[in-house]
Design a protein around this motif. Sequence first.
Motif, PDB file in Angstrom:
ATOM      1  N   ILE A   9       0.834  -1.201   0.000  1.00 37.91           N
ATOM      2  CA  ILE A   9       0.000   0.000   0.000  1.00 37.91           C
ATOM      3  C   ILE A   9       0.869   1.250   0.000  1.00 37.91           C
ATOM      4  N   ASP A  68      -2.729  -0.253  -3.983  1.00 38.35           N
ATOM      5  CA  ASP A  68      -2.131  -1.552  -3.683  1.00 38.35           C
ATOM      6  C   ASP A  68      -1.366  -1.912  -4.949  1.00 38.35           C
ATOM      7  N   HIS A 102     -10.127  -4.377   0.659  1.00 31.57           N
ATOM      8  CA  HIS A 102      -8.923  -3.902   1.338  1.00 31.57           C
ATOM      9  C   HIS A 102      -9.200  -3.306   2.722  1.00 31.57           C
TER      10      HIS A 102
END
Length: 173
Positions: A9, A68, A102
């Motif tokens: 991330i 990501d 996520h």
Amino acid sequence: MNRQPASAITVRRADYTDPLHQAALVMLLDAYASDPAGGGEPLSAFARAHLVPELAARPQAYSVLAFDGEAPVGLVNCIEGFSTFACRPLVNVHDVAVLASHRGHAIAEQMLALAEIIARERGAVKMTLEVLSGNAPAIKLYQRIGYAGYQLDPAMGTAQFFQKLLPPAPGSE
């Protein structure tokens, strides 16, 4: 729930002139709007077409994106206002969105940390946000990182958030 950041991330301020950031912003806000926490309805064609240019036209607006790898997964939109009591800017966190795939990886926390850095650079006295009372995970996050309901005088109670929808101005849509 895992609060450790996902390893790939990255969080960065959105560049409204970057086509990848433009597409990410629209996709993520549309996903948020389509989610029950965002109202359950996708963005209108008008909003999808005009969102980024309208944000870019407002120097008081800024956005933070999370990726990501190369895939966009999170968004925070902020709009600067003004505190008359403090006679300084304030920043309203207008949207906080993380794709369902996520959530639970501290992505919103990372984005809000960058949004706060930018707010401090702007000289903001405070940050504000609204959250639906049924969104317990978001409330828990916001409280954990320092957000709280506020009051000026306990005898007057805590502040509440209200809205009044206005029809579009003639010729605006």
